[in-house]
Design a protein around this motif. Structure first.
Motif, PDB file in Angstrom:
ATOM      1  N   ARG A 161      40.916  12.970 -22.390  1.00 22.05           N
ATOM      2  CA  ARG A 161      39.806  12.656 -23.054  1.00 22.05           C
ATOM      3  C   ARG A 161      40.171  11.541 -23.778  1.00 22.05           C
ATOM      4  N   TYR A 162      39.387  10.312 -24.043  1.00 19.99           N
ATOM      5  CA  TYR A 162      39.460   9.276 -24.813  1.00 19.99           C
ATOM      6  C   TYR A 162      39.733   9.572 -26.388  1.00 19.99           C
ATOM      7  N   TRP A 163      38.829  10.287 -26.684  1.00 19.85           N
ATOM      8  CA  TRP A 163      38.703  10.615 -28.027  1.00 19.85           C
ATOM      9  C   TRP A 163      38.423  12.262 -28.211  1.00 19.85           C
ATOM     10  N   ASN A 164      39.506  12.752 -28.906  1.00 13.79           N
ATOM     11  CA  ASN A 164      39.411  14.178 -29.195  1.00 13.79           C
ATOM     12  C   ASN A 164      38.913  14.660 -30.540  1.00 13.79           C
ATOM     13  N   TRP A 165      38.868  13.792 -31.539  1.00 14.80           N
ATOM     14  CA  TRP A 165      38.687  14.277 -32.884  1.00 14.80           C
ATOM     15  C   TRP A 165      39.859  14.951 -33.552  1.00 14.80           C
ATOM     16  N   ASP A 166      41.051  14.509 -33.226  1.00 22.75           N
ATOM     17  CA  ASP A 166      42.384  15.298 -33.428  1.00 22.75           C
ATOM     18  C   ASP A 166      42.544  14.535 -34.958  1.00 22.75           C
ATOM     19  N   PRO A 167      42.982  15.291 -35.797  1.00 23.74           N
ATOM     20  CA  PRO A 167      43.061  14.699 -37.236  1.00 23.74           C
ATOM     21  C   PRO A 167      43.718  13.385 -37.391  1.00 23.74           C
ATOM     22  N   LYS A 168      44.733  13.007 -36.462  1.00 19.69           N
ATOM     23  CA  LYS A 168      45.297  11.717 -36.408  1.00 19.69           C
ATOM     24  C   LYS A 168      44.356  10.633 -36.280  1.00 19.69           C
ATOM     25  N   GLU A 169      43.489  10.989 -35.140  1.00 21.12           N
ATOM     26  CA  GLU A 169      42.485  10.045 -34.698  1.00 21.12           C
ATOM     27  C   GLU A 169      41.401   9.946 -35.750  1.00 21.12           C
ATOM     28  N   VAL A 183      49.235  13.420 -42.297  1.00 18.59           N
ATOM     29  CA  VAL A 183      48.554  14.368 -41.170  1.00 18.59           C
ATOM     30  C   VAL A 183      49.714  15.212 -40.379  1.00 18.59           C
ATOM     31  N   ASN A 184      50.918  14.348 -39.910  1.00 16.98           N
ATOM     32  CA  ASN A 184      51.917  15.479 -39.288  1.00 16.98           C
ATOM     33  C   ASN A 184      52.434  16.747 -40.115  1.00 16.98           C
ATOM     34  N   PHE A 185      52.283  16.305 -41.633  1.00 12.00           N
ATOM     35  CA  PHE A 185      52.771  17.504 -42.255  1.00 12.00           C
ATOM     36  C   PHE A 185      51.889  18.788 -42.494  1.00 12.00           C
ATOM     37  N   TRP A 186      50.685  18.272 -42.972  1.00  8.56           N
ATOM     38  CA  TRP A 186      49.723  19.026 -43.419  1.00  8.56           C
ATOM     39  C   TRP A 186      48.482  19.383 -42.462  1.00  8.56           C
ATOM     40  N   LEU A 187      48.469  18.759 -41.546  1.00 15.01           N
ATOM     41  CA  LEU A 187      47.331  19.015 -40.478  1.00 15.01           C
ATOM     42  C   LEU A 187      47.960  19.364 -39.154  1.00 15.01           C
ATOM     43  N   SER A 188      47.235  20.456 -38.677  1.00 10.89           N
ATOM     44  CA  SER A 188      47.499  20.345 -37.120  1.00 10.89           C
ATOM     45  C   SER A 188      47.118  19.525 -36.128  1.00 10.89           C
ATOM     46  N   THR A 189      47.885  18.913 -35.550  1.00  4.48           N
ATOM     47  CA  THR A 189      47.438  17.793 -34.750  1.00  4.48           C
ATOM     48  C   THR A 189      48.084  17.577 -33.353  1.00  4.48           C
ATOM     49  N   LEU A 190      47.614  16.980 -32.346  1.00  5.39           N
ATOM     50  CA  LEU A 190      48.392  16.837 -30.971  1.00  5.39           C
ATOM     51  C   LEU A 190      49.407  15.926 -31.199  1.00  5.39           C
ATOM     52  N   HIS A 191      49.649  15.101 -32.370  1.00  2.00           N
ATOM     53  CA  HIS A 191      50.717  13.934 -32.464  1.00  2.00           C
ATOM     54  C   HIS A 191      51.748  14.572 -33.199  1.00  2.00           C
ATOM     55  N   ASP A 192      52.086  16.020 -33.040  1.00  5.40           N
ATOM     56  CA  ASP A 192      53.165  16.582 -33.797  1.00  5.40           C
ATOM     57  C   ASP A 192      54.368  16.175 -33.431  1.00  5.40           C
TER      58      ASP A 192
END
Lengths: 266, 437
Positions: free
Chosen positions: A202-210, A255-264
């Protein structure tokens, strides 16, 4: 050890640039430039050596990107200083670099093998575009802060330049660095979307990083729109530049520390 | 209505539109951020939990992750999109209207002494040309105008158009896409309903970095029947999707199950029997009437003070919890390890055990996607990137220099037009003026 040395060098560089911005002696400026070039060469050698050892550019984890961002921020300032001098911004950017290097304490310096998801040619383009943008925004933040300080100190003067001249230059540079960073941020987000499509389907996942990167892009777009309003005081743009950079830092770091993201892994 | 009144009205209207645009962008930015906050409250023992929980409560109306598919958010994006289309039409009208007035704003005045042979006009023309301006002359011999990067007016137009295209693509993806995740066991067939074909997962392979347990790539090797009726193998790996007709398949993850384990039974440290245990089924050991079964496997185990923990998922070095039942109905458990670690017997002096082999079955996690919005999104992306660069690095500017001579000096009035970067124009004009004076 390396981080300690770099932190010290960037801090001294920041102090020298602040001294240069607020003083009248030329020696501070010269010392700051010499130290700046030396620090950048040393930092570049460190990044180069690590890249050779890892067999890839330093873009794959938090430790490497913190170093890269610190390096690029100071590098951009030194390059831009050839044409436009605003030493207070240099002080702030060197300070940002020192803080970024200090932040590597919480990241692992080990060179780990690449995860399958990171084995892609898009990594280089997506990450480097983002970090060019972030570095440019760090500089715009430095200029914005410089503007606010000069504005706040009624009788601020620098070598050969009056307060109004400095304010005008700070405003101009704030705008210039945002202008430079914006297309790279656009490119970083778009290439990230292309890579996400190849990797996650998917080109846009509304992941927190995005979502945070998208919001940052929108806030810089707001900045450009507001520039058309002639009645808006220049101070407003300096405030937006500082606020928007806070968003950039949260997008990159928070984002990497406080939110759960696919960019972990980033 | 006079032209000044009309200009004023136009300008006020434009400023109002800019404020509305900025408010809309800020609203979308802030609401997008709300969706990223967690929804589950933190336990009270966590430091700062009361602040975090207050924030979570404050943002709970947004529905967190589900916010992005809510009607409210889609409507908000719709309003933004409509507004961008309106701005786009307005920009295009202005761009292609060659009679639209250009409002020059005074920037600075400069005075300089006339030079002997060079006329004022030539000198100003040279100055403008040195800054990259194309110079335009007028019948009026006391005025010249310079313009540069006028094509840069297309930049913002392209960004707005690119953004609208991406929003439309997003809508199309939202309404028409069919994206689902599934797990395929080795030997199973993955059916693609849109393409009327099936792919059989023949093998799942995990490649590892040399000298490390860390995976470097996962590959699902599928068997597919081509249009000519002949079969062939195709590989699906992370970052290398398969495109079959209108459907794309992506390698996402994998899982391993151990349905069977082979263990060696030793007696007085000598191997006496090889046993194939099936998950959940007890195996009767002869001749004492004991039963063997297993209930837990720890992949890539590590022995710590807290017990046996897992350090990976490769199953290259696993520990197995063996359940030994006797004829009286009592049962005891025992951790056993690969044969390389030697037989392990715990308190049982007579019999010892070790793992000979674990039978692994891979489940490949794939995403099957049909997305009609994708080509449109890509067109929008390309337009966005190029326009963003063009917009930032080609900023249209106009300068008008008007002069008159008094007894000794030549007085030049510098006026400019650069609504997108007035500070940049001012900076450039300052350098131009310095050069002139």
């Amino acid at each position: 050890m390396i981080e300690g040395i770099l932190q010290f060098l960037y801090l001294v560089m920041a102090m020298l640039f602040f001294a240069c911005a607020s003083g009248t002696k030329k020696i501070w400026g010269r010392a700051a430039i010499v130290l700046g070039i030396g620090t950048l060469l040393f930092h570049f050698a460190f990044l180069f050596e690590r890249s050779v050892r890892a067999g890839r550019p330093p873009l794959t984890n938090m430790y490497e990107t913190l170093h890269l961002l610190a390096f690029l921020t100071s590098l951009f300032f030194m390059v831009s200083r050839v044409r436009w001098r605003l030493d207070m911004a240099g002080g702030f950017t060197a300070l940002v670099s020192a803080l970024l290097i200090a932040s590597t304490a919480i990241a692992s310096p080990d060179i780990e093998p690449l995860l399958p998801a990171l084995k892609s040619n898009w990594l280089l383009f997506h990450v480097s575009a983002c970090f060019i943008a972030y570095s440019s925004f760090a500089l715009s933040m430095g200029c914005g802060l410089g503007y606010l300080i000069i504005r706040g100190v009624p009788f601020f003067k620098a070598r050969g330049e009056g307060r109004e001249e400095l304010l005008r230059k700070a405003d101009f540079l704030t705008h210039r660095f945002i202008l430079f960073g914006y297309p790279f941020l656009t490119m970083g987000i778009v290439l990230g979307a292309v890579w996400a499509e190849l990797s996650w389907g998917r080109y846009w996942n509304w992941d927190p990083k995005e979502s945070w990167a998208f919001s940052t892009w929108l806030i810089y777009s707001v900045y450009f729109h507001l520039r058309y309003l002639r009645r808006l005081p220049r101070m407003a743009f300096a405030v937006i530049a500082v606020f928007a950079f806070a968003l950039v830092i949260f997008t990159y770091y928070g984002v990497n520390f406080w939110l759960s993201t696919l960019h972990d892994y980033a | 209505m006079s032209s000044t009144q009309k200009d004023f009205r136009e300008n006020s209207n434009f400023e109002f539109l800019i404020i509305v645009a900025a408010c809309l962008l800020i609203a979308v930015a802030l609401i997008s951020l709300l969706g990223t906050f967690p929804t589950d409250p933190l336990p009270s023992e966590v430091q700062g939990s009361h602040v975090a929980n207050a924030l979570i409560a404050l943002t709970s109306f947004s529905g967190a992750r589900s916010l992005y598919s809510s009607l409210f958010f889609i409507l908000l994006l719709g309003i933004l999109g409509s507004f961008v289309i309106y701005a786009l039409i307005r920009q295009a009208k202005l761009l292609f209207n060659h009679h639209a007035p250009i409002v020059f704003a005074p920037i600075s005045n400069v005075r300089f002494l006339p030079l002997g042979t060079q006329s004022v006009k030539t000198r100003l023309e040279k100055a403008l040309r040195s800054f990259g301006y194309r110079v335009q002359f007028f019948n009026d011999e006391t005025k010249i105008e310079g313009a540069k990067n006028l094509s840069g007016r297309l930049g913002p137009l392209g960004i707005h158009l690119g953004f609208v295209i991406v929003l439309l693509a997003g809508l199309l993806t939202f309404l028409g896409s069919d994206i689902r995740e599934t797990e395929v066991r080795e030997g199973e067939v993955l059916t693609l309903p849109k393409e009327q074909i099936g792919l059989r997962l023949d093998k799942f392979i995990v490649f590892r970095h040399a000298g490390s347990d860390r995976p470097s790539q996962y590959t699902s090797r599928f068997w597919i029947k081509g249009a000519d009726g002949r079969g062939r193998h195709i590989d699906l790996s992370v970052n290398h999707p398969l495109k079959l007709g209108r459907t794309k398949i992506f390698q996402m993850r994998y899982r391993i199950e151990i349905p069977r384990a082979e263990i060696i039974v030793y007696k007085n440290m000598r191997p006496v029997q090889q046993v194939l245990l099936e998950a959940g089924k007890p195996y009767a050991l002869t001749p004492k009437g004991q039963t063997l079964s297993y209930d837990k496997i720890v992949p890539d185990f590590k022995l710590t003070r807290d017990g046996i923990i897992s350090t990976g998922s490769s199953y290259e070095r696993s520990a197995l919890r063996l359940k030994i039942g006797d004829s009286k109905g009592s049962e005891k458990t025992l951790w056993i390890f690969p044969a390389a670690f030697g037989p392990h017997g715990g308190s049982d002096k007579e019999r010892q055990y070790s793992i000979l082999k674990l039978h692994k079955v891979y489940f490949s996690g794939v995403r099957v996607s049909y997305d009609p919005g994708l080509p449109i999104a890509y067109s929008g992306f390309i337009l966005l990137i190029f326009s963003a660069f063009y917009s930032s690095f080609a900023i249209p500017r106009r300068l008008r220099l008007t002069w008159h001579e008094d007894q000794r000096y030549i007085n030049v009035i510098v006026e400019g037009w650069c609504p997108r970067d007035p500070s940049g124009l001012e900076e450039e004009t300052n350098r131009l003026v310095k050069g002139l004076s």
